[in-house]
Design an enzyme around this catalytic site. Structure first.
Site, PDB file in Angstrom:
ATOM      1  CE  LYS A   1      -4.289  -2.296   2.224  1.00 22.58           C
ATOM      2  NZ  LYS A   1      -4.925  -2.321   0.255  1.00 22.58           N
TER       3      LYS A   1
ATOM      4  CE  LYS B   1      -6.929  -9.047  -3.589  1.00 21.46           C
ATOM      5  NZ  LYS B   1      -8.417  -8.265  -3.264  1.00 21.46           N
TER       6      LYS B   1
ATOM      7  CE  LYS C   1     -13.339  -3.490  -0.396  1.00 19.00           C
ATOM      8  NZ  LYS C   1     -12.427  -3.594   0.241  1.00 19.00           N
TER       9      LYS C   1
HETATM   10  P1  ATP Z   1      -8.536  -3.168  -1.509  1.00 15.77           P
HETATM   11  O1  ATP Z   1      -8.579  -3.662  -3.296  1.00 15.77           O
HETATM   12  O2  ATP Z   1      -9.162  -2.145  -1.189  1.00 15.77           O
HETATM   13  O3  ATP Z   1      -7.538  -4.306  -0.970  1.00 15.77           O
HETATM   14  P2  ATP Z   1     -10.263  -5.604  -1.394  1.00 15.77           P
HETATM   15  O4  ATP Z   1     -11.211  -6.150  -2.570  1.00 15.77           O
HETATM   16  O5  ATP Z   1      -9.249  -6.453  -1.860  1.00 15.77           O
HETATM   17  O6  ATP Z   1     -10.019  -3.890  -1.705  1.00 15.77           O
HETATM   18  P3  ATP Z   1     -10.772  -5.621   1.341  1.00 15.77           P
HETATM   19  O7  ATP Z   1     -10.607  -4.412   2.031  1.00 15.77           O
HETATM   20  O8  ATP Z   1      -8.592  -6.126   0.959  1.00 15.77           O
HETATM   21  O9  ATP Z   1     -10.895  -6.294  -0.218  1.00 15.77           O
HETATM   22  O10 ATP Z   1     -10.630  -6.794   2.038  1.00 15.77           O
HETATM   23  C1  ATP Z   1     -12.146  -7.995   2.487  1.00 15.77           C
HETATM   24  C2  ATP Z   1     -12.280  -9.095   2.391  1.00 15.77           C
HETATM   25  O11 ATP Z   1     -11.790  -9.470   1.227  1.00 15.77           O
HETATM   26  C3  ATP Z   1     -10.835  -9.369   3.203  1.00 15.77           C
HETATM   27  O12 ATP Z   1     -11.179 -10.595   3.872  1.00 15.77           O
HETATM   28  C4  ATP Z   1     -10.464 -10.505   1.833  1.00 15.77           C
HETATM   29  O13 ATP Z   1      -8.891 -11.429   2.049  1.00 15.77           O
HETATM   30  C5  ATP Z   1     -11.095 -10.588   1.003  1.00 15.77           C
HETATM   31  N1  ATP Z   1     -11.279 -10.716  -0.094  1.00 15.77           N
HETATM   32  C6  ATP Z   1     -10.621  -9.016  -0.477  1.00 15.77           C
HETATM   33  N2  ATP Z   1     -10.409  -9.025  -2.798  1.00 15.77           N
HETATM   34  C7  ATP Z   1     -10.448 -11.045  -2.376  1.00 15.77           C
HETATM   35  C8  ATP Z   1     -11.095 -11.725  -3.665  1.00 15.77           C
HETATM   36  N3  ATP Z   1     -10.578 -11.525  -4.326  1.00 15.77           N
HETATM   37  N4  ATP Z   1     -11.246 -13.807  -3.608  1.00 15.77           N
HETATM   38  C9  ATP Z   1     -11.911 -13.731  -2.021  1.00 15.77           C
HETATM   39  N5  ATP Z   1     -11.537 -12.793  -1.420  1.00 15.77           N
HETATM   40  C10 ATP Z   1     -10.987 -11.822  -1.452  1.00 15.77           C
HETATM   41 MG    MG Z   2      -6.872  -5.657  -0.673  1.00 10.83          MG
END
Ligand code: ATP
Ligand code: MG
Length: 338
Positions: free
Chosen positions: A117, A205, A208
């Site tokens: 980050k 992966k 968001k």
């Molecule tokens: P950011 O890009 O802001 O990091 P993110 O989509 O990675 O967003 P997080 O807020 O980091 O989401 O994670 C929220 C939850 O969702 C965590 O428990 C994380 O492990 C899970 N998660 C995030 N992305 C995935 C994915 N692609 N598949 C499965 N689980 C996910």
């Molecule tokens: Mg994340």
């Protein structure tokens, strides 16, 4: 009673990856374990964690929506399930400070999430550096042994364990040490973390924070739009459906999504589609499954009122403040602040 604790940041609308990889498995776990009186489950919105990076839209709206997501995903809030907002329980920030004085710069700088980050930025806020310590406070205040969480957070669980053990070593047995990540995985009943891939770049992966709309399905996407995104997902030129995340990540991702969305064992989905040469057929099926799932989810979501959410939060926050303040006082006493 043993405590299971988990939270999801409320920075924006969640993706299908967040839903299938985090929300749904955690809801199933919570419902399963809170049924008897052996476990209690704390589901909280880590709003203090939300402001370490840009919030998409209005934070208050995001917080309430996140809670509605939990409910729409099937969480049954009852006697042993508590929901609360982190910033409504001031003990989190207070314990974070005390733990800051136990942690070292070396161990926090080693966190992969911090490195990722902060990479390539001239200026990084201290919150991004410190949030794993706040996360340790989130866990230790409630003596939570189980913290079901995605694999990207495993390092932070290990950090929380180390801080708890170090603190206990110096001041006596104050904290319950959460179980190791290997044990967490066993407890969650998954062989490995679920990782939904980016639809356009399946080597990565789904996230968001990815800019391209076609890369991710958001939980508030119009179901038809979501179906189109599946139809446009990147596949490969092998021309044969096979589950191989390494060689054919796009196709494998679609098979995984189909399995999770329809609640079918992955092996069953894999054998149903094994050898299919028309990728379009698989895409059509997955698109239909995803759009149906989204319609049903959105229908449930629309029925949950703000009042219902505030009522649950009120009860949850009373409970959380009671438990967390008691633990904080114990800590303050051993470090002689009290
Ligand atoms: P950011 O890009 O802001 O990091 P993110 O989509 O990675 O967003 P997080 O807020 O980091 O989401 O994670 C929220 C939850 O969702 C965590 O428990 C994380 O492990 C899970 N998660 C995030 N992305 C995935 C994915 N692609 N598949 C499965 N689980 C996910
Ligand atoms: Mg994340």
């Amino acid at each position: 009673m043993k405590t299971i604790l988990t939270g999801i940041r409320a920075n924006s609308v969640l993706t299908l990856g967040n839903y299938l990889g985090a929300l749904l498995p955690m809801v199933r776990l919570a419902n399963k374990y809170s049924d008897n009186d052996e476990y209690q489950v704390n589901i909280f919105v880590p709003d203090l964690h939300s402001i370490i990076s840009e919030v998409d839209g209005d934070l208050q709206e995001n917080i309430i929506r996140t809670l509605k997501y939990w409910l729409a995903a099937g969480l049954s809030v009852g006697q042993n399930v508590h929901t609360y907002r982190q910033s409504y329980v001031p003990a989190h920030s207070e314990l974070c400070w005390i733990l800051n004085c136990t942690a070292t710069m070396g161990e926090t700088s080693r966190m992969t999430q911090f490195k990722e980050k902060s990479e390539g930025r001239d200026s990084v806020n201290v919150g991004i550096f410190d949030y794993p310590i706040l996360m340790a406070a989130d866990i230790l205040l409630y003596s939570a042994e189980y913290v079901p969480i995605g694999e990207d957070q495993f390092q932070h669980i290990e950090l929380a364990r180390n801080l708890a053990m170090r603190f206990n070593h110096k001041y006596g047995e104050v904290f319950t040490v959460p179980v190791s990540t290997a044990e967490q995985v066993k407890f969650m009943g998954v062989s490995e973390g679920i990782r939904i891939r980016d639809l356009l770049t399946p080597e990565k992966k789904m996230s968001k924070s990815t800019a391209a709309a076609g890369s991710k399905i958001m939980l508030d996407d119009n179901p038809e739009v979501a179906a189109k995104k599946i139809m446009s997902a990147t596949t490969d030129s092998f021309g044969k459906v096979k589950f191989d995340m390494w060689a054919q990540p796009g196709i494998s991702n679609l098979l995984l999504i189909e399995a999770l969305v329809t609640d079918t064992p992955l092996q069953t989905v894999i054998s149903t589609w094994a050898g299919e040469t028309r990728y379009g057929e698989l895409k059509k099926k997955v698109a239909a499954s995803v759009s149906q799932m989204l319609s049903e989810f959105q229908e449930r979501l629309a029925k949950i009122s703000d009042e219902e959410v505030f009522l649950l939060l009120g009860m949850g926050e009373d409970y959380a403040n009671e438990v967390a303040s008691a633990k904080l006082l114990e800590v303050q006493k051993v470090v002689h602040l009290r």
